[in-house]
Every structure is written in structure tokens, then in C-alpha cells.
Design an enzyme around this catalytic site. Sequence first.
Site, PDB file in Angstrom:
ATOM      1  N   GLU A  60       0.827  -1.201   0.000  1.00  0.00           N
ATOM      2  CA  GLU A  60       0.000   0.000   0.000  1.00  0.00           C
ATOM      3  C   GLU A  60       0.866   1.257   0.000  1.00  0.00           C
ATOM      4  OE1 GLU A  60      -2.133  -0.911   3.505  1.00  0.00           O
ATOM      5  OE2 GLU A  60      -3.168  -2.604   2.575  1.00  0.00           O
ATOM      6  N   GLU A  88      -4.651  -6.856   2.082  1.00  0.00           N
ATOM      7  CA  GLU A  88      -3.449  -7.636   2.400  1.00  0.00           C
ATOM      8  C   GLU A  88      -3.575  -9.105   2.037  1.00  0.00           C
ATOM      9  OE1 GLU A  88      -2.873  -3.920   4.669  1.00  0.00           O
ATOM     10  OE2 GLU A  88      -4.586  -5.258   4.333  1.00  0.00           O
ATOM     11  N   ASP A  96       0.608  -5.658  12.385  1.00  0.00           N
ATOM     12  CA  ASP A  96      -0.696  -6.138  12.834  1.00  0.00           C
ATOM     13  C   ASP A  96      -1.573  -6.556  11.659  1.00  0.00           C
ATOM     14  OD1 ASP A  96      -0.873  -4.618  15.895  1.00  0.00           O
ATOM     15  OD2 ASP A  96       0.461  -3.810  14.377  1.00  0.00           O
ATOM     16  N   HIS A 122      -1.937  -1.333  15.649  1.00  0.00           N
ATOM     17  CA  HIS A 122      -0.862  -0.946  14.736  1.00  0.00           C
ATOM     18  C   HIS A 122       0.509  -1.010  15.406  1.00  0.00           C
ATOM     19  CE1 HIS A 122      -4.210   0.723  12.451  1.00  0.00           C
ATOM     20  NE2 HIS A 122      -3.405   1.039  11.459  1.00  0.00           N
TER      21      HIS A 122
END
Length: 727
Positions: free
Chosen positions: A423, A454, A480, A524
Site C-alpha cells: 500500500e 493484504e 498487525d 498498529h
Amino acid sequence: MPTHDTLLPAAPWRDLRATEADWAAADPVLLGTLLTQLHLIRAFEEKVLELVGLGLVHGPAHSSIGQEGGAVGSVLPLRASDEVNGSHRGHHQFLAKALHYVAADGLDPKAELDAAAHEVLRKTLAEILGLADGYCKGRGGSMHLRWEEAGALGTNAIVGGGVPLAAGAAWAHRRAGTGDVAVTYFGDGAVNIGSVLETMNLAAAWKLPLCFFIENNRYAVSTTVEEATAEPRLSARGSAFAIPAWKVDGMDPLAVHIAMEEALEVMRNGGGPTVIEADVYRFFHQNGPLPGSAFGYRSKQEEAEWRARDPLTLTAEKMLARALITEAEVEALRARCVAVMDEIAATMVETVDGKRAIKANLWPSPDFRDFGVRGDLSEFAGVRTEELETFQGKVGEAKFVDVVADVMGRRMETDDRIVVLGEDVHRLKGGTNGATRGLSDLFPDRILGTPISENAFAGLGGGMAMDGRYIPVIEFMYPDFMWVAADQVFNQIAKARHMFGGDGAVPLVLRTKVAMGTGYGSQHSMDPAGIFATSPGWRIVAPSTPFDYVGLMNSALRCQDPVLVLEHVDLYASKGPAPLEDLDYFIPLGKAKVVRTGGKMTVLTYLGMVKPTLEVVDRLGLDAEVIDLRCLDRAGLDWACIEASVQKTNNVVIVEQGSLGTTYGPMLASEIQRRLFDWLDQPVAHLCGGEASPSISKVLERAAYVGTEEIEVGLRQVMADQGLPLV
């Protein structure tokens, strides 16, 4: 009053039916091959069910009886170099592709089976029985069939799990410019799963030559299509992503063949992906030799109606009508196929004490258990390795994140197989942290910004790696996010080499950054090392200096196994020694580094904890030996270095930053105590964060992870427990 305009799909969606004229015009060789393959696969599956009934198939056997028409009809238009993969119910697709590979000119329904086709049947049955001579050496069994040479990429036990991998093969075909395609087979149960829909979107956005072939057999085990979705015409999914789609009677092999020919015309000419939905019917239950009616979720009448549409019967009738074959020749074909399978099974089964059993000499050796969990690193023979202390090149101070981009740029310059995907890696001056700075300008067709999906792009990378022509470098913006892609990361990429026999390489790099302390909260901020260390297929490197990053990234990119490269936001902006010109050296996988010598305590740490650990040790004046582990997977731990240190200090403390639940330390501590128990004066100490993940609140976040204060408290305690408390 508002006005309304009807919006139409951007891609066509059609129901295709073969006519009598199509059957009349069909090539006799094609029809003969269709009929022969249909009968061979039917006899094969019947033999498998017979062996299931005898208790000789260990694990499930998902029969494709009734669904052969969709597989054979769709495979015969393919080239040998086209690739396919499938699901847990994949015998028919695997056999169709393998038989087509060894008999590219067709199969004569009136002739004896040749040796190559016989061998395909034999090795496939051996694999399903778990025998050493199977295509995957007995490891794959019924649900994991792979023959790379024939373009069979591997069937898959995870519903929808193989679909992203097929996208990787399709990307490789498009990049290579061969005009080849990939076909991914899955059922109605997989149509609604995220990995399939994510991959449809990605394949359409990138115009990948990938056919999504849906075998709609109406039941996901016992759940009907109508119960699972409000749109039971499953090819409608194509319209959502502007993918051309066909709906076809899968019990009509010629109709499927025509639909695939039309889909291939789109894909081979740069039109992107296609969807084919074939309405088929499995004559038996989800697994085993009983019909579905025996379990009460469908009626005997329904089963009889579908059996009346048997693709074997239809194909024979059409050939009989054209006088291409006689009734006697059809019966003889059936008898030959059954006899071939009887003969093959007889080579694998014997009678022992009145019971049928697998011949003992055909099983794989138990010693084969761990072979191929990972490679042997022979790809590193002859490479130049360096350490900072002995490096002869120019060294200067450099920002860590700049070195991350520099070494990737150097490798992409020298190896055009390397492709980076993730990304925003193509924008924002090098992604969200600058780690791909400048690369999209230099290599615009190899720096691929992905959708936020993902599962799809990780699987696509896995498929690229398994294809073997390219080396994917996947970036997860935060570790994560691995949970979103967990199936592809742990079930597919990590297990592929071992599951498919141990010989196939999976050269893939996954980069991600630990971001504790940045205020991004509990979703995160994790350190994923402890999770990845439980997955044997992964290698893990965690560089703590710019110099080490260069050598370890070079090793990760050369390695034939998947490698997780951990980075840390605390290191990105830091400066440290780095090569100014030479970016071509390696640091061996499995080589730790003593960064400070000492005699009273061994401190094991990695990544962002190396620098604060050294600061605390120096400030306290501790006689401690600090080891930067650098490689964290089980095979990569440098036990020679660890053991030499522990035998000197007799005390060990493991320092890591993250929260307790996902920490790496417990595994390492357990192994140290198992290996070095007699050398330890006290139990291994483990410094890690609290049980909770870091929170958004600055105070609570800081309380959740280890910093210099916690390191000092921990090291003082270890010294005190030796009877040597610090003043």
C-alpha cells in the site's frame, strides 16, 4: 421529483449454451479426448472411493464424480504452459491438466492407455494414499496435489485459499509477455469469502490473465447456494469488478470448452480476468462414498435428476449420433479405464492377515518428516560476507531509512526479477516512511501500489514466488495487518515448500515495521517476531544498524525461503555506520553478533532494543555481554554464539519491547533452558511489555512496552539474584 438513469455493468455477463450445431461441428479428436478423460477420471475417483471404503485413504477424499465435465471441458483449450490451481475437491482438475500435458495431441477412446498417462494416474493415486512415490511424496494427499512441470500449481485445503496464489502466477505470465494464463478453480462455498473477492478486484485492476472458474455444485457441504447468498447466479460477481463473465451448464463438456475458448480470447489479448460459472453436481456427499441424500440435506429424486445429466453419458451420446464411436467401444473404454485403475491399485495394496493394507515399503520414511520445512541455504555458496569491523569499503553515517531504500534500489538495478508491492509504496516519496524513496521513478513497472487488501496482495506475492520467475518484496504497512492476511502468510506461503514435497522454492521477502511509541494504538503497534517464530517455514531477520540491514536484506533477497524482514520506526530516523559505495555484501542468515563483551550476564536482544540495552549496560557499568540476535527463526538462531556466551556468564536475560502475549522470548528461554540448563545459575530472565497491547493514551502506551527504565530494573534484578546487587 428525482430522475433515475439505469446503470449497466461495465463488462458483459452471458449465459452460454452449446447447440446441436456445435456438437456436430466439434473436432472428432476433441470429442474423443473429452470422452477418454471423462472416463479415466471417473474410474480413478471410483477407485479412490473404493479404497476409502476399505479404510485405506487416511484423511478426507472429496470425490469429483459428476463434476468431471467442468474440469475436462475447461482444461483442454489450455496450453501446457498455462497454469491451474484448485481447491480441496480438485482431483478432476489436476488429472485433466496432467493428462492433457502428457497427451497434448489428444487421447483416443479406442486405444490402449499409453505409459505417460498411466504414470499420471499411478502417481496421483500414490499421493492421495500418502505414499512416497506421489507427486508431493505423500505429504499433500487428496487436497494438495501439485505437479509444477504440467502447470498444476497445487490444490488447496483452505476454501478460497488458492485464489490469491493463482493471481501471482497470472501476474508473472503478464509480466513475461508470453500470453499464458492462469485458471483458479473453486466452488460455490468459496465465492463469498474475502480472499476470492479481494483477488477479483486486484486482478481486474491490474488486468491479470486469470480465469475465476466457479464450480457451482449447489452445496457447501450441506448449505445450499440460496441459503448462502441472495444472488445464487454466482457469475454475477464478475459484474461488480468489471470482469466479463459466462454462466454455463457444467454437465455439458463442450459448452464449457466453448466458454473457456471465449474467455481465453479475452485473457490472451490483454483484456484482463474472466469469470466462468459452471453448474455441476457432485453425485456423492462432501467427503466419502455415500450420497448426500444419506445425510438428509437433499433428496434421492434430486440426485437421480442430476445423474440423468451425466457428462459421460452426454458426450458418448453425441459421439454415437455422429458415428464417431459405437456402444461396444464406449463399453470397452469404460472397461479399460476400470481395469487400469484396478491394476494400479493392486501395485499399492496387499492382503495381510485377511485384511487389505497399503504395502509397507511404499510409505515415506519417518525420517522424511521435516525435510523441506525450509531450504538448505545452498544458494549462498560462494557469496561474500562482511561484518562492519572487518569491512574494507568506505563507511559513513547514514540515516537508517535511506539505507532501506538504497539497498533495495541496488538489488532492483542488478536483478530485474525483484518486484515490490504494498500500500502506497509507489507514492508519498517512498511510502508512509520513505522506505521505497525514489524506486517508483527508477522502476515504475516493478513498484506496485496495491489496494488495501493484504490477503489478496500477500497471496499474489506468494503465487509469484511459487511460480519462480520473480522475487516479490511485500510491504505490510504495519505488522498487525498480518492477521488480515493470516491464511496467505501462515497457511500458504509458510507451508508451501514442505506441503508440496519439500523441493519447491518460495523466494519471498515480507517487510514490515514495529511502531510502538507512535500513538497508533493496539492494532498498529505489535512486534510480530513471536508469532512468525511459531511458523516453521518463515525465516526472520531483525537488523539493528544500517550496515547490518544491507547485508541481511541482501541475504533475504537471495534466500529461497520466505523471509520476514523486521524494521522499527525508532531506527528509521536514526543514523549509524553504513556502506557508502558497496551495497553488495551479505551477512549470513543464522549469524548473531556480540556487540559488547562481558562476563556476568548474557543479554539477548534484537532490532530496536539493541541500542537502549547498550545504553543501560554502559551507564550502569555492568559486566554484561550483549548479543544482537539478528536472526530470530528457529533455524536462524546462532546457538554457537549463544552457548559460548552462556557458558561464560551463566546468566541470561532476554530483552524485547512488545507485549507479553505475542512475545518472542518464551520460546527462546525455553530452548535455552533445555539446551543449557547445567550452565545456568538461575532461570532465564525475560523483559517484555505488559499483557495489554499499547494504547492510544501516551501514558498508557508507554506503560505497555519496554524502554530504558524497564531494562535497568530488569538488569539490576538479574544482578541482585546473583548476589551482586548494584549500588
